[in-house]
Design an enzyme around this catalytic site. Structure first.
Site, PDB file in Angstrom:
ATOM      1  N   CYS A   7       1.300  -1.488   0.273  1.00  0.00           N
ATOM      2  CA  CYS A   7       0.289   0.138  -0.347  1.00  0.00           C
ATOM      3  C   CYS A   7       0.615   1.106  -0.370  1.00  0.00           C
ATOM      4  CB  CYS A   7      -0.890  -0.178   0.903  1.00  0.00           C
ATOM      5  SG  CYS A   7      -0.038  -0.017   2.700  1.00  0.00           S
ATOM      6  N   ASN A  10       1.768   1.434   4.529  1.00  0.00           N
ATOM      7  CA  ASN A  10       3.042   0.544   4.953  1.00  0.00           C
ATOM      8  C   ASN A  10       2.526  -0.049   6.491  1.00  0.00           C
ATOM      9  OD1 ASN A  10       5.814  -2.160   5.676  1.00  0.00           O
ATOM     10  ND2 ASN A  10       3.463  -2.573   4.983  1.00  0.00           N
ATOM     11  N   CYS A  12      -1.366   0.868   7.441  1.00  0.00           N
ATOM     12  CA  CYS A  12      -3.175   0.019   7.016  1.00  0.00           C
ATOM     13  C   CYS A  12      -3.434  -1.162   6.310  1.00  0.00           C
ATOM     14  CB  CYS A  12      -3.221   1.383   7.149  1.00  0.00           C
ATOM     15  SG  CYS A  12      -3.530   2.553   8.147  1.00  0.00           S
ATOM     16  N   ARG A  13      -3.356  -1.039   5.711  1.00  0.00           N
ATOM     17  CA  ARG A  13      -4.025  -1.787   4.497  1.00  0.00           C
ATOM     18  C   ARG A  13      -3.408  -2.725   4.189  1.00  0.00           C
ATOM     19  NH1 ARG A  13      -5.162   2.290  -0.610  1.00  0.00           N
ATOM     20  NH2 ARG A  13      -3.498   2.984   0.637  1.00  0.00           N
ATOM     21  N   SER A  14      -1.204  -2.733   3.967  1.00  0.00           N
ATOM     22  CA  SER A  14      -0.675  -4.247   3.481  1.00  0.00           C
ATOM     23  C   SER A  14      -0.517  -4.453   4.645  1.00  0.00           C
ATOM     24  CB  SER A  14       0.462  -3.405   3.151  1.00  0.00           C
ATOM     25  OG  SER A  14       1.151  -2.268   3.707  1.00  0.00           O
ATOM     26  N   ASP A 124      -8.205   3.085   1.265  1.00  0.00           N
ATOM     27  CA  ASP A 124      -7.396   4.373   2.344  1.00  0.00           C
ATOM     28  C   ASP A 124      -8.836   4.505   4.073  1.00  0.00           C
ATOM     29  OD1 ASP A 124      -5.163   4.653   4.153  1.00  0.00           O
ATOM     30  OD2 ASP A 124      -4.130   6.224   2.455  1.00  0.00           O
TER      31      ASP A 124
END
Length: 198
Positions: A7, A10, A12-14, A124
């Protein structure tokens, strides 16, 4: 098989994808075949733990992300990882600019593997409300199950999936090129939070 989730920062999402997918892989008994990592296309948060809201949302579903630390995508990642999955098109474009032409086939959108969601991108949640982190988890769990099903099919290990996962494996068709090109050395999966050294 080495998989990198990407993301922007690095945090939150990934890292959510890394922790969730590692959980599913371990549960399926494939931990010795699949190495998992995550990174960001920007270096804003290098060395930081995942966002506290990300960690809280993950913890409510049994995923511990506390040992993960953010890092930035490196050119060496383009050679090291077999599959590099971006959370959205913006980060996919950033990866394409970094990746040499002969490795472009390794870059894909993570949501290509989703079965229940039609979205092509994981939004995001950083600047949004708390429920955004729960939505990210819903999407990541869905796409992780689809990704695992794809890998199991190519390994001939469908029997290692739960009945629910087997049913999902026959769900939404993947976009062209969403399959996994497997070259499978036997790899020991690192502990949660371990980062590939380049």
């Amino acid at each position: 098989m080495k998989i990198l989730f990407v993301c922007m920062g690095n945090i939150c999402r990934s890292p959510t994808a890394e922790g969730v997918f590692r959980h599913f892989v371990t549960k399926a008994g494939l931990a010795d075949l699949i190495e998992i990592d995550s990174a960001g296309t920007h270096g804003y948060h290098v060395g930081e733990a995942p966002d506290s809201r990300t960690q809280r949302a993950a913890a409510t579903r049994g995923y511990d992300l506390s040992s993960l630390r953010a890092r930035k995508v490196a050119p060496a990642d383009m050679d090291y990882f077999d599959l590099i999955l971006a959370m959205d098109r913006s980060n996919l474009d950033n990866l394409r600019r970094l990746c040499p032409p002969e490795r472009q086939h390794r870059l894909k959108l993570f949501m290509q593997y989703a079965r229940q969601f039609d979205d092509s991108e994981v939004p995001d949640p950083y600047y949004g409300l708390g429920h955004g982190f729960d939505l990210v988890l819903d999407m990541v769990e869905d796409a992780s199950q689809g990704l695992l099903a794809s890998i199991c099919r190519e390994l001939g290990k469908e029997h290692m999936l739960s009945p629910k996962e087997e049913q999902q494996a026959g769900g939404k068709p993947q976009e062209s090129g969403a399959g996994v090109d497997l070259q499978l050395p036997t790899l020991q999966i690192p502990p949660l939070g371990a980062k590939a050294l380049h």
